[in-house]
Design a protein around this motif. Structure first.
Motif, mmCIF file in Angstrom:
data_model
loop_
_atom_site.group_PDB
_atom_site.id
_atom_site.type_symbol
_atom_site.label_atom_id
_atom_site.label_comp_id
_atom_site.label_asym_id
_atom_site.label_seq_id
_atom_site.Cartn_x
_atom_site.Cartn_y
_atom_site.Cartn_z
ATOM 1 N N SER A 1 0.965 -1.396 -0.072
ATOM 2 C CA SER A 1 0.057 0.000 0.123
ATOM 3 C C SER A 1 0.904 1.315 0.032
ATOM 4 C CB SER A 1 -0.870 0.045 1.378
ATOM 5 O OG SER A 1 -0.186 -0.056 2.488
ATOM 6 N N TRP A 2 0.396 2.342 -0.597
ATOM 7 C CA TRP A 2 1.307 3.506 -0.721
ATOM 8 C C TRP A 2 0.242 4.753 -0.669
ATOM 9 C CZ3 TRP A 2 0.700 -0.467 -4.064
ATOM 10 C CH2 TRP A 2 0.125 -0.317 -5.231
ATOM 11 N N CYS A 3 0.686 5.935 -0.505
ATOM 12 C CA CYS A 3 0.051 7.160 -0.759
ATOM 13 C C CYS A 3 0.384 7.922 -2.098
ATOM 14 C CB CYS A 3 0.051 7.984 0.589
ATOM 15 S SG CYS A 3 -1.327 8.930 0.551
ATOM 16 N N ARG A 4 -0.415 7.808 -3.084
ATOM 17 C CA ARG A 4 0.048 8.127 -4.565
ATOM 18 C C ARG A 4 0.072 9.667 -4.659
ATOM 19 N NH1 ARG A 4 -0.393 5.729 -9.798
ATOM 20 N NH2 ARG A 4 -0.391 7.220 -11.194
ATOM 21 N N PRO A 5 1.059 10.405 -4.643
ATOM 22 C CA PRO A 5 1.016 11.926 -4.536
ATOM 23 C C PRO A 5 0.121 12.360 -5.912
ATOM 24 C CG PRO A 5 3.184 10.992 -4.450
ATOM 25 C CD PRO A 5 2.276 9.943 -4.697
ATOM 26 N N ASP A 6 -0.557 13.359 -5.543
ATOM 27 C CA ASP A 6 -1.314 13.969 -6.647
ATOM 28 C C ASP A 6 -1.362 15.698 -6.171
ATOM 29 O OD1 ASP A 6 -3.508 14.578 -4.875
ATOM 30 O OD2 ASP A 6 -4.134 12.416 -5.137
ATOM 31 N N THR A 7 -2.207 16.521 -7.117
ATOM 32 C CA THR A 7 -2.117 17.724 -7.091
ATOM 33 C C THR A 7 -2.826 18.148 -5.682
ATOM 34 O OG1 THR A 7 -4.118 17.805 -8.412
ATOM 35 C CG2 THR A 7 -1.791 18.098 -9.463
ATOM 36 N N THR A 8 -3.616 17.421 -5.269
ATOM 37 C CA THR A 8 -4.451 18.119 -4.014
ATOM 38 C C THR A 8 -3.988 17.248 -2.681
ATOM 39 O OG1 THR A 8 -6.006 16.022 -4.540
ATOM 40 C CG2 THR A 8 -6.493 18.246 -5.401
ATOM 41 N N GLY A 9 -2.834 16.513 -2.847
ATOM 42 C CA GLY A 9 -2.447 15.877 -1.274
ATOM 43 C C GLY A 9 -1.861 14.516 -1.873
ATOM 44 N N CYS A 10 -2.720 13.263 -1.490
ATOM 45 C CA CYS A 10 -2.242 11.994 -2.007
ATOM 46 C C CYS A 10 -3.314 11.012 -1.830
ATOM 47 C CB CYS A 10 -1.081 11.284 -1.525
ATOM 48 S SG CYS A 10 -1.009 11.063 0.344
ATOM 49 N N THR A 11 -3.424 9.749 -2.746
ATOM 50 C CA THR A 11 -4.401 9.054 -2.499
ATOM 51 C C THR A 11 -3.859 7.728 -2.144
ATOM 52 O OG1 THR A 11 -5.863 9.931 -4.612
ATOM 53 C CG2 THR A 11 -6.234 7.612 -4.122
ATOM 54 N N MET A 12 -4.557 7.067 -1.046
ATOM 55 C CA MET A 12 -4.106 5.757 -0.527
ATOM 56 C C MET A 12 -4.607 4.617 -1.469
ATOM 57 S SD MET A 12 -2.360 5.799 2.248
ATOM 58 C CE MET A 12 -2.560 4.007 2.291
ATOM 59 N N GLN A 13 -3.671 3.903 -1.826
ATOM 60 C CA GLN A 13 -3.942 2.684 -2.725
ATOM 61 C C GLN A 13 -3.357 1.557 -2.173
ATOM 62 O OE1 GLN A 13 -1.932 4.546 -6.464
ATOM 63 N NE2 GLN A 13 -4.175 4.621 -7.300
ATOM 64 N N GLY A 14 -3.973 0.322 -2.779
ATOM 65 C CA GLY A 14 -3.360 -0.884 -2.028
ATOM 66 C C GLY A 14 -3.746 -1.777 -3.173
ATOM 67 N N ALA A 15 -2.615 -2.953 -3.043
ATOM 68 C CA ALA A 15 -2.809 -4.263 -3.782
ATOM 69 C C ALA A 15 -2.477 -5.308 -2.958
ATOM 70 C CB ALA A 15 -1.878 -4.014 -5.163
ATOM 71 N N PHE A 16 -2.966 -6.520 -3.541
ATOM 72 C CA PHE A 16 -2.930 -7.866 -2.909
ATOM 73 C C PHE A 16 -2.615 -8.893 -3.904
ATOM 74 C CE2 PHE A 16 -4.793 -11.711 -1.261
ATOM 75 C CZ PHE A 16 -4.026 -12.007 0.048
ATOM 76 N N ARG A 17 -1.635 -9.900 -3.489
ATOM 77 C CA ARG A 17 -1.317 -10.952 -4.211
ATOM 78 C C ARG A 17 -1.782 -12.276 -3.541
ATOM 79 N NH1 ARG A 17 4.008 -10.958 -7.364
ATOM 80 N NH2 ARG A 17 4.893 -9.851 -5.543
ATOM 81 N N ALA A 18 -2.881 -12.933 -3.790
ATOM 82 C CA ALA A 18 -3.025 -14.442 -3.070
ATOM 83 C C ALA A 18 -2.268 -15.406 -3.456
ATOM 84 C CB ALA A 18 -4.426 -14.642 -3.551
ATOM 85 N N PRO A 19 -2.121 -16.203 -2.349
ATOM 86 C CA PRO A 19 -1.274 -17.565 -2.956
ATOM 87 C C PRO A 19 -1.977 -18.258 -3.978
ATOM 88 C CG PRO A 19 -1.795 -17.336 -0.325
ATOM 89 C CD PRO A 19 -2.818 -16.260 -1.111
ATOM 90 N N GLY A 20 -1.224 -18.777 -4.425
ATOM 91 C CA GLY A 20 -1.421 -19.772 -5.845
ATOM 92 C C GLY A 20 -2.112 -18.847 -6.753
ATOM 93 N N SER A 21 -1.770 -17.635 -6.690
ATOM 94 C CA SER A 21 -2.203 -16.788 -8.038
ATOM 95 C C SER A 21 -1.102 -16.648 -9.180
ATOM 96 C CB SER A 21 -2.422 -15.393 -7.495
ATOM 97 O OG SER A 21 -1.115 -14.763 -7.133
ATOM 98 N N GLY A 22 0.055 -17.667 -8.976
ATOM 99 C CA GLY A 22 0.959 -17.572 -10.171
ATOM 100 C C GLY A 22 1.492 -16.438 -10.049
ATOM 101 N N GLY A 23 1.859 -15.516 -8.957
ATOM 102 C CA GLY A 23 2.630 -14.337 -8.996
ATOM 103 C C GLY A 23 1.834 -13.049 -9.544
ATOM 104 N N ALA A 24 0.532 -13.242 -9.890
ATOM 105 C CA ALA A 24 -0.172 -12.018 -10.191
ATOM 106 C C ALA A 24 -0.828 -11.290 -9.242
ATOM 107 C CB ALA A 24 -1.413 -12.597 -11.235
ATOM 108 N N TRP A 25 -0.807 -10.050 -9.379
ATOM 109 C CA TRP A 25 -1.254 -9.213 -8.332
ATOM 110 C C TRP A 25 -2.697 -8.946 -8.809
ATOM 111 C CZ3 TRP A 25 0.902 -6.965 -3.800
ATOM 112 C CH2 TRP A 25 2.434 -7.238 -3.835
ATOM 113 N N GLY A 26 -3.473 -8.508 -7.384
ATOM 114 C CA GLY A 26 -4.951 -8.043 -7.771
ATOM 115 C C GLY A 26 -4.801 -6.634 -8.259
ATOM 116 N N ALA A 27 -6.037 -6.089 -8.532
ATOM 117 C CA ALA A 27 -6.204 -4.808 -8.995
ATOM 118 C C ALA A 27 -5.672 -3.656 -7.965
ATOM 119 C CB ALA A 27 -7.466 -4.546 -9.363
ATOM 120 N N VAL A 28 -5.055 -2.647 -8.460
ATOM 121 C CA VAL A 28 -4.700 -1.595 -7.533
ATOM 122 C C VAL A 28 -6.041 -0.736 -7.115
ATOM 123 C CG1 VAL A 28 -3.585 0.575 -7.390
ATOM 124 C CG2 VAL A 28 -2.426 -1.446 -8.276
#
Length: 623
Positions: A337-364
């Motif tokens: 998770s991270w706070c993505r900088p933008d012109t008004t501050g920042c937007t908190m974002q997160g992503a998750f990678r499940a076991p058995g997903s073959g290394g693929a991340w879920g959507a941000v």
């Protein structure tokens, strides 16, 4: 006149284990980010925010207090509790499950919040010569570095009340210390030490063994992290080159293998590595190159080998500061998770990678906004199941979590024998973050002529109710189990089965001459078989077990019966004794083996009254 009897029931049973672990149909929807109730309007100026799965801790900058809250599954966060007011500028070194280590100057202290009473313990001085940034945990052992003066430092460990010197005094400065476990629960300690001239070295040591040198000569080191199953990660900088991620893994022989993780053009920080359920490894880190930041990831085989080229999970312009990025890894997945900088501050974002997903991340996923990016304080994870917690404007703490964990259901144990032919099923469930949306109720039945150990489960209801009375047919064992699903679609994969057996009624038995069927409202199913005739028999054919319990009326001058299986003597039982309405006594002949046979109850006394109410087959399908 009938003998006076009591309603006392003696119903000991050879039980089907009250718990049978069973596997349900495939569970769980895609992991879902949910907003948990915020720890809002704290009134504090928050800094050094730390989170774990069940607690948050921070420093109130206005009063220099160390503050914590706790949360139980399915409940809201507690009110903030002041753990310590040291009267100086405290710095939290670690916080997990209500246990907080903080320092004031060179004094390291510990304090604990009792989650049940929400009271704080008295802070305890751990050491007065603490070297900042060197606190480490593995298991119940806590380690840290101490400054002895005169350029001498050492590393010590506390196991209970025992203090042990891990690294003896030397003319070095310890920069980081981290502890962890390798396969087989072998404990390791890694540290970075700096010589008087500024040269740094990275070592790892099996507890009580000899140090092993990792990394290159002339490098500097940062961000040590022990991840699952013996993976040690760090960030290494050599000369004017950008900082890069490196990983070392220990094999069964105790030999360490080191590998570079290919990165992007920026300097790397904060790596976190995990193992996949299918055996591979995954790593995530942040990079900063001038005015551009990125979150990157790579994969590798389980036991060594090359890491893949870096994939970009997110990127943008501006700076991704240490307190606006966090990641964590474990066997149940990997979070970033991270706070993505933008012109008004920042937007908190997160992503998750499940076991058995073959290394693929879920959507941000966007989690929320912070009005002023300089106010963002993103909590570092204790493990991959922890929430993402952040603060904006200095006084509100917001919480989101990737809910990839199913609820846990508790079922009420059933009475081993159902004299009312009812299995009173009751259950409840708790979930870490999401409400319970439904329960799947399943039942399985085993007949009186079925010695199979298999249970043929079927779903009888998908419901929001938490109880139901289930009918149990005469002579049958009925079991139930319940699977809960939360609002995020996570469903349980395992459930505990609860079982009960209803007796066969006396009317289910084939009777010879001499028996009389009588009504008795207080007996099982309201009837009894009565006789005084020697040789009178009750029988049940195709009986597959080698044991049984006889349900009968006991009174002082009761007669005697013999239990037989296919003509083989099993047990002789007297029905005489203190008056008792229902008595179930076992009869068993294990040596007879397992085959269909005739169960027979024969009166062997003469002129004494025998009252038979029924028989109870074994609740164990194996007999």
């Amino acid at each position: 006149m009938r003998p006076r009897t009591s309603r006392t029931a003696i119903l000991t049973t050879v039980a089907l284990a009250a718990t049978i672990l069973a596997v349900a149909p495939p569970a769980s929807a895609a992991p879902t980010w949910v907003d948990a109730p915020d720890v809002a309007d704290t009134g504090d100026q928050v800094r050094q925010l730390h989170s774990s799965a069940s607690s948050l801790a921070w420093v109130d900058a206005a009063a220099d207090d160390v503050v914590a809250v706790v949360r139980k599954p399915g409940e809201a966060w507690s009110a903030p509790v002041v753990l310590a007011s040291p009267g100086a500028s405290p710095h939290i070194e670690s916080a997990d499950s209500g246990l907080v280590y903080y320092r004031v100057g060179s004094t390291l202290r510990s304090v604990r919040l009792d989650p049940a009473t929400l009271t704080a313990s008295t802070p305890v001085d751990v050491t007065t010569s603490y070297v900042p940034g060197t606190l480490a945990h593995f298991g119940d052992v806590v380690t840290w570095a101490e400054d002895l003066g005169g350029g001498q430092q050492r590393v010590v460990a506390q196991n209970g009340s025992t203090l042990q010197v891990v690294r003896p005094a030397a003319a070095v400065t310890y920069r980081e210390v981290v502890g962890g476990f390798a396969p087989g629960d072998q404990s390791y300690l890694a540290w970075v030490q700096e010589a008087a001239g500024g040269a740094q070295q990275l070592y790892v040591e099996h507890w009580g063994g000899e140090p092993v040198l990792l990394g290159d000569t002339g490098s500097t080191y940062a961000d040590l992290d022990f991840s699952s199953s013996g993976n040690l990660t760090w960030v290494e900088t050599t000369g004017s080159n950008p900082a890069r991620v490196r990983v070392a893994i220990v094999g069964a022989s105790g030999q360490w293998t080191t590998a570079d993780v290919p990165g992007g053009p920026g300097a790397a920080s904060d790596p976190s590595v995990s193992r996949f359920a299918n055996g591979g490894r995954a790593i995530v880190w942040r990079e900063q190159g001038g005015g551009t930041w990125s979150v990157r990831s790579a994969t590798a085989p389980a036991s060594g080998g090359k890491w893949s080229a870096a994939a970009t999970l997110a990127t943008g312009s501006g700076a991704l500061a240490p307190d606006t990025y966090a990641s964590a890894s474990g066997f149940s997945g990997q979070l970033a998770s991270w706070c993505r900088p933008d012109t008004t501050g920042c937007t908190m974002q997160g992503a998750f990678r499940a076991p058995g997903s073959g290394g693929a991340w879920g959507a941000v996923t966007d989690l929320g906004t912070v009005a002023d990016a300089s106010d963002a304080r993103l909590a570092p994870f204790a493990n991959e199941s922890s929430p993402t917690a952040w603060t904006g404007a200095g006084d509100d703490i917001h919480v989101s979590v990737n809910d990839h964990t199913a609820p846990t259901t508790t079922t009420q144990a059933a009475s081993p024998v159902a004299l009312d032919n009812v299995l009173a099923a009751q259950w409840s469930a708790v979930d870490d973050w999401s409400p319970i949306s439904s329960y799947q109720l399943q039942v399985a039945d085993i007949g009186p002529r079925d010695a199979s150990s298999s249970l043929d489960w079927r779903t009888v209801s998908t419901t929001t109710a938490t109880e139901r009375n289930l009918r149990v047919a005469r002579g049958y064992t009925r079991c139930y189990r319940v699977f809960a699903t939360d609002a995020g679609g996570n469903a349980e994969a395992d459930a505990t089965a609860r079982c009960t057996t209803a007796p066969l009624d006396d009317r289910d038995l084939r009777r010879s001459a001499g028996w009389e069927a009588v009504s008795d409202a207080k007996s099982y199913r309201g009837t009894l078989m009565r006789t005084k005739q020697r040789g009178a028999k009750l029988a049940y054919s195709n009986y597959p077990f080698n044991s049984v319990k006889l349900l009968f009326r006991r009174f002082p001058k009761g007669g005697t019966v013999e239990i037989m299986l296919s003509g083989q003597h099993v047990r002789t039982l007297s029905t005489a004794g203190p008056a008792m309405r229902e008595v179930a006594l076992p009869a068993s002949r294990p040596d007879l083996g397992k085959r269909n046979r005739v169960l027979q109850i024969q009166v062997v006394s003469k002129g004494r009254l025998v009252l038979i109410d029924g028989v109870i087959p074994p609740t164990n399908p194996q007999g």
